[in-house]
Write a protein that holds these residues in place. Sequence first.
Motif, PDB file in Angstrom:
ATOM      1  N   TRP A  30       6.335  72.995  -0.078  1.00 24.77           N
ATOM      2  CA  TRP A  30       5.050  73.982   0.470  1.00 24.77           C
ATOM      3  C   TRP A  30       3.714  72.925   1.063  1.00 24.77           C
ATOM      4  CZ3 TRP A  30       4.995  78.571   1.440  1.00 24.77           C
ATOM      5  CH2 TRP A  30       3.607  79.062   1.668  1.00 24.77           C
ATOM      6  N   PRO A  31       3.223  73.609   1.891  1.00 25.46           N
ATOM      7  CA  PRO A  31       2.070  72.976   3.059  1.00 25.46           C
ATOM      8  C   PRO A  31       1.294  72.992   1.501  1.00 25.46           C
ATOM      9  CG  PRO A  31       2.907  74.757   4.260  1.00 25.46           C
ATOM     10  CD  PRO A  31       3.289  74.959   3.476  1.00 25.46           C
ATOM     11  N   ILE A  32       0.217  71.681   1.614  1.00 22.81           N
ATOM     12  CA  ILE A  32      -1.376  71.722   0.797  1.00 22.81           C
ATOM     13  C   ILE A  32      -2.158  71.340   1.833  1.00 22.81           C
ATOM     14  CG2 ILE A  32      -2.558  70.852  -1.014  1.00 22.81           C
ATOM     15  CD1 ILE A  32       0.535  70.327  -1.900  1.00 22.81           C
ATOM     16  N   SER A  33      -3.289  71.494   2.187  1.00 25.51           N
ATOM     17  CA  SER A  33      -4.420  71.377   2.732  1.00 25.51           C
ATOM     18  C   SER A  33      -5.201  70.713   1.954  1.00 25.51           C
ATOM     19  CB  SER A  33      -5.187  72.944   3.844  1.00 25.51           C
ATOM     20  OG  SER A  33      -6.232  72.547   4.522  1.00 25.51           O
ATOM     21  N   ILE A  34      -5.290  69.475   3.059  1.00 21.68           N
ATOM     22  CA  ILE A  34      -6.423  68.535   1.852  1.00 21.68           C
ATOM     23  C   ILE A  34      -7.896  69.237   2.017  1.00 21.68           C
ATOM     24  CG2 ILE A  34      -7.236  66.579   1.945  1.00 21.68           C
ATOM     25  CD1 ILE A  34      -5.161  64.890   3.643  1.00 21.68           C
ATOM     26  N   GLU A  35      -8.138  69.725   3.489  1.00 31.03           N
ATOM     27  CA  GLU A  35     -10.445  70.188   3.134  1.00 31.03           C
ATOM     28  C   GLU A  35     -10.130  71.371   2.666  1.00 31.03           C
ATOM     29  OE1 GLU A  35      -9.152  67.602   6.959  1.00 31.03           O
ATOM     30  OE2 GLU A  35      -7.968  69.513   5.812  1.00 31.03           O
TER      31      GLU A  35
ATOM     32  N   PRO B  94      -9.589  70.374  -2.992  1.00 28.71           N
ATOM     33  CA  PRO B  94     -10.873  70.529  -3.859  1.00 28.71           C
ATOM     34  C   PRO B  94     -10.503  71.551  -5.065  1.00 28.71           C
ATOM     35  CG  PRO B  94     -10.947  70.694  -0.997  1.00 28.71           C
ATOM     36  CD  PRO B  94     -10.577  70.959  -1.280  1.00 28.71           C
ATOM     37  N   ALA B  95      -9.458  72.884  -5.056  1.00 30.43           N
ATOM     38  CA  ALA B  95      -9.769  73.531  -5.653  1.00 30.43           C
ATOM     39  C   ALA B  95      -8.552  73.368  -6.438  1.00 30.43           C
ATOM     40  CB  ALA B  95      -9.258  75.061  -4.616  1.00 30.43           C
ATOM     41  N   LEU B  96      -7.587  72.505  -7.091  1.00 26.66           N
ATOM     42  CA  LEU B  96      -6.438  72.279  -7.395  1.00 26.66           C
ATOM     43  C   LEU B  96      -6.830  71.426  -9.232  1.00 26.66           C
ATOM     44  CD1 LEU B  96      -4.145  71.671  -4.691  1.00 26.66           C
ATOM     45  CD2 LEU B  96      -4.007  73.621  -6.342  1.00 26.66           C
ATOM     46  N   GLY B  97      -7.964  70.322  -8.699  1.00 30.83           N
ATOM     47  CA  GLY B  97      -8.096  69.188  -9.410  1.00 30.83           C
ATOM     48  C   GLY B  97      -7.641  68.210  -9.896  1.00 30.83           C
TER      49      GLY B  97
ATOM     50  N   GLY C 146      -7.932  78.551   2.911  1.00 32.05           N
ATOM     51  CA  GLY C 146      -7.169  77.942   2.028  1.00 32.05           C
ATOM     52  C   GLY C 146      -7.658  78.402   0.487  1.00 32.05           C
ATOM     53  N   LEU C 147      -7.324  77.994  -0.833  1.00 27.98           N
ATOM     54  CA  LEU C 147      -8.173  78.559  -1.921  1.00 27.98           C
ATOM     55  C   LEU C 147      -9.503  78.893  -1.755  1.00 27.98           C
ATOM     56  CD1 LEU C 147      -5.328  76.609  -4.047  1.00 27.98           C
ATOM     57  CD2 LEU C 147      -5.702  78.958  -3.628  1.00 27.98           C
ATOM     58  N   THR C 148     -10.021  77.130  -1.008  1.00 26.43           N
ATOM     59  CA  THR C 148     -11.235  77.602  -1.075  1.00 26.43           C
ATOM     60  C   THR C 148     -12.338  78.664  -0.755  1.00 26.43           C
ATOM     61  OG1 THR C 148     -11.844  75.294   0.381  1.00 26.43           O
ATOM     62  CG2 THR C 148     -11.430  74.646  -1.631  1.00 26.43           C
ATOM     63  N   GLY C 149     -11.384  78.989   0.393  1.00 24.96           N
ATOM     64  CA  GLY C 149     -11.695  79.521   0.851  1.00 24.96           C
ATOM     65  C   GLY C 149     -12.190  79.828   2.125  1.00 24.96           C
ATOM     66  N   ALA C 150     -12.311  78.056   2.813  1.00 23.64           N
ATOM     67  CA  ALA C 150     -12.323  77.981   4.164  1.00 23.64           C
ATOM     68  C   ALA C 150     -10.795  77.747   4.506  1.00 23.64           C
ATOM     69  CB  ALA C 150     -12.741  76.307   4.376  1.00 23.64           C
ATOM     70  N   PRO C 151     -11.200  77.947   5.896  1.00 23.24           N
ATOM     71  CA  PRO C 151      -9.791  78.240   6.690  1.00 23.24           C
ATOM     72  C   PRO C 151      -8.828  76.882   6.957  1.00 23.24           C
ATOM     73  CG  PRO C 151     -11.412  78.433   8.373  1.00 23.24           C
ATOM     74  CD  PRO C 151     -12.494  77.974   6.711  1.00 23.24           C
ATOM     75  N   ARG C 152      -7.867  76.978   6.714  1.00 24.49           N
ATOM     76  CA  ARG C 152      -6.672  75.951   7.233  1.00 24.49           C
ATOM     77  C   ARG C 152      -6.735  75.390   8.406  1.00 24.49           C
ATOM     78  NH1 ARG C 152      -2.815  79.406   2.525  1.00 24.49           N
ATOM     79  NH2 ARG C 152      -3.569  78.343   0.979  1.00 24.49           N
ATOM     80  N   LYS C 153      -6.259  76.470   9.658  1.00 22.84           N
ATOM     81  CA  LYS C 153      -6.769  76.156  10.949  1.00 22.84           C
ATOM     82  C   LYS C 153      -7.500  74.387  10.704  1.00 22.84           C
ATOM     83  CE  LYS C 153      -7.689  77.442  15.441  1.00 22.84           C
ATOM     84  NZ  LYS C 153      -7.828  78.002  16.265  1.00 22.84           N
TER      85      LYS C 153
END
Length: 421
Positions: free
Chosen positions: A218-223, A227-230, A267-274
């Motif tokens: 499953w893809p996980i965006s670094i940016e 940051p939300a995963l701890g 993303g989980l931070t609310g920021a776009p994954r693009k």
Amino acid sequence: MAARRFLAIIAALIFLAIVGTVAYRLFAPYLMRAAFVPDVSFAESPKPPPTFYDRADAWLTRPGLPADMVRWTPEGYTPAPKPAVAVFYVHPTTYLRGDRWNAPIALTGDPRFRQTVFLKSQASVFNGIGEIWAPKYRQATFGAFLSLGEPDSAKAFAVAYSDIEKAFELFLREIPADRKIILAGHSQGSLHLVSLLAQKIADTPVADRIVAAYLIGWPISIEADLPALGLKPCETPEQTRCIIAFQSYAEPAQPESIFDPFYTTAGLTGAPRKDTHLVCTDPLAGPETPLEGADPAAEAQPETAEAESTESEAADTTAETAAAAEDDPYGAARNLGTLIPFDETYSDARLEPGVVGAKCMEKGYLSIGEKPPSELRSYVLPGNNYHVYDYPLFWANLRTDAERRTQAALTAPVAAAGRKK
């Protein structure tokens, strides 16, 4: 005349093959949507009843239940008689039909068969170090992945995640309060574990008990996600409280059909994954692998003939290593064993070392080269996506990795207190 006619037929066949290939690449996503996305709305879809995880029949495996599939090992390996950690494993999507948005808990036929195959080829990686808990859950069906970002898809994933959250709560109540934990999943399973980390584990005392999270497939965006995963990506072999994640493709790889929909979401931070980068862990990296860019022969200047000789030997070794890397650009020699099934049932399988390499590419996928073993070419997804084989490709290395990180976690000093409850 006959020769010309023969050549004309061959040319026509080649043309049709090329046109068919191009058409498939252009229209495959639309064809797949038509075949697998449910033709009913989420509101009209059959509703599986809630799941109660204090019942034994809500688990594929857990301590106290028969565990033949999950305790299977290839020749040369055995499950641990006294597990050192608790493993919470979430299986990938097994329900492919397009008649509903969420699968029932009690599966039969092909969906149930796929569950047992994944237990055997994936969860078995961890039976050398941990006791494995694998919940059943009302998984989002395959069509939900083909409509990412759409309301019905989001509702289906929410139902599935609610089950995983409840199962994890019982898991925590049942295991000892100081027991170390491995999170392991694949595909949809990894997606739900990503959500679990963000919503229930990050910045809590449970986070200090995590050996590692194997969020594979499953893809996980670094940016936008990390940051939300701890937890940080695993960068060294003995690092703990970190994430292992990758998605396997053979060359020529075309990951756009998976990555492009992912990049349209937030993303989980609310920021776009693009335009963000993806976590990619090399599963073949180990303590014997030098850090990229390091020069093992870079020592102090020799002051004696003996030192000069040592430097010369180091230079020869470096040259041999460079030559070997040129012959084996994907590092297949580092692969301790790929799980090769004797048939599609995984009723038995053998380990073959050195047949599959790995290299993280700029686009964020894990390349396994151009010629994976022929026995692993069934069920390859469009774009040379070896998604189904993410674990079997590197079975022995992942097993060694889990054992090494567990040993490091069990011998590490106790983490400082002060996290939120």
